[in-house]
Design an enzyme around this catalytic site. Sequence first.
Site, mmCIF file in Angstrom:
data_model
loop_
_atom_site.group_PDB
_atom_site.id
_atom_site.type_symbol
_atom_site.label_atom_id
_atom_site.label_comp_id
_atom_site.label_asym_id
_atom_site.label_seq_id
_atom_site.Cartn_x
_atom_site.Cartn_y
_atom_site.Cartn_z
ATOM 1 N N GLY A 44 0.932 -1.349 0.014
ATOM 2 C CA GLY A 44 -0.144 0.111 0.081
ATOM 3 C C GLY A 44 0.701 1.261 -0.042
ATOM 4 C CD GLU A 99 1.322 1.395 6.653
ATOM 5 O OE1 GLU A 99 1.783 1.178 5.445
ATOM 6 O OE2 GLU A 99 0.854 0.375 7.144
ATOM 7 C CG ASP A 103 -8.190 1.167 9.933
ATOM 8 O OD1 ASP A 103 -9.020 1.798 10.898
ATOM 9 O OD2 ASP A 103 -8.715 0.172 9.471
ATOM 10 C CE LYS A 131 -9.787 3.715 7.201
ATOM 11 N NZ LYS A 131 -10.442 2.443 6.943
ATOM 12 N NE ARG A 165 -2.018 -3.200 -3.820
ATOM 13 C CZ ARG A 165 -1.911 -3.277 -2.576
ATOM 14 N NH1 ARG A 165 -1.924 -2.099 -1.849
ATOM 15 N NH2 ARG A 165 -2.263 -4.418 -2.167
HETATM 16 P P1 IMP Z 1 -3.820 -1.325 10.855
HETATM 17 O O1 IMP Z 1 -3.073 -2.082 11.242
HETATM 18 O O2 IMP Z 1 -5.492 -1.618 11.344
HETATM 19 O O3 IMP Z 1 -3.599 0.323 11.125
HETATM 20 O O4 IMP Z 1 -3.994 -1.464 9.253
HETATM 21 C C1 IMP Z 1 -3.155 -0.790 8.367
HETATM 22 C C2 IMP Z 1 -3.203 -1.279 7.243
HETATM 23 O O5 IMP Z 1 -4.579 -1.688 6.796
HETATM 24 C C3 IMP Z 1 -2.845 -0.329 6.128
HETATM 25 O O6 IMP Z 1 -1.534 -0.326 5.905
HETATM 26 C C4 IMP Z 1 -3.818 -0.816 4.731
HETATM 27 O O7 IMP Z 1 -2.772 -1.489 3.934
HETATM 28 C C5 IMP Z 1 -4.861 -1.323 5.389
HETATM 29 N N1 IMP Z 1 -6.117 -0.554 5.542
HETATM 30 C C6 IMP Z 1 -6.421 0.034 6.662
HETATM 31 N N2 IMP Z 1 -7.565 0.687 6.146
HETATM 32 C C7 IMP Z 1 -7.675 0.683 4.838
HETATM 33 C C8 IMP Z 1 -8.768 1.455 3.980
HETATM 34 O O8 IMP Z 1 -9.586 1.972 4.383
HETATM 35 N N3 IMP Z 1 -8.240 0.879 2.545
HETATM 36 C C9 IMP Z 1 -7.326 0.023 2.416
HETATM 37 N N4 IMP Z 1 -6.347 -0.404 3.062
HETATM 38 C C10 IMP Z 1 -6.651 -0.213 4.285
HETATM 39 MG MG MG Z 2 -0.450 -1.250 4.169
#
Ligand code: IMP
Ligand code: MG
Length: 179
Positions: A44, A99, A103, A131, A165
């Site tokens: 990503g 990054e 999220d 987010k 992407r």
């Molecule tokens: P976290 O561990 O929940 O903070 O998630 C991080 C990863 O989840 C990011 O690096 C993204 O790859 C993916 N991610 C989280 N939210 C989204 C979104 O809204 N769209 C696409 N990928 C997301």
């Molecule tokens: Mg990611």
Amino acid sequence: MHEDVKEILFTEEELHARVRAMGEQITADYAGKERLIVISVLRGAAIFMADLVREIKLPLEMDFMAVSSYGAGVKTSGVVNIVKDLSTPIEGKHVLIAEDILDSGLTLDYLMKTLGNRNPASIEIASLLHKRGTQKVDITCKYVGFDCPDEFIVGYGLDYAERYRNLPYIGVLKPEVYE
Ligand code: IMP
Ligand code: MG
């Protein structure tokens, strides 16, 4: 692809301007420090990193890691695995993790702990998106591009099931695409 996007949050021009400003700030903060390494979290963050490093006017190394915390769905599983580790040691280096989106924070929390254990000179995070209101763990991102709503975001590196992407902008995916 475009017809699956409900709303454009950040245009190509807005992304470019913000990434340039982040690069300027990073350049100022790291000037005079040696051995900067920018680490991107595949896949990503690849596009963000490619643009960001070109706005950092300092010598730097690039390396890549891949972790998985999502399956093909839209909610985090809470389990983070290293799919691909770094190719180079980071001991004594100034690590900047690039990054795509913060999220739940579980991915970055895991990375900060794992990479922090390898004795870097310093370690900070540059996240393009943050987010709001979804964090399960406390994460300090020194550099944040934009706040975004708690919806499913695609484009500029971010995918849904490996698609979207290559959209040049960031937008909200229509819920009917993944429901
Ligand atoms: P976290 O561990 O929940 O903070 O998630 C991080 C990863 O989840 C990011 O690096 C993204 O790859 C993916 N991610 C989280 N939210 C989204 C979104 O809204 N769209 C696409 N990928 C997301
Ligand atoms: Mg990611």
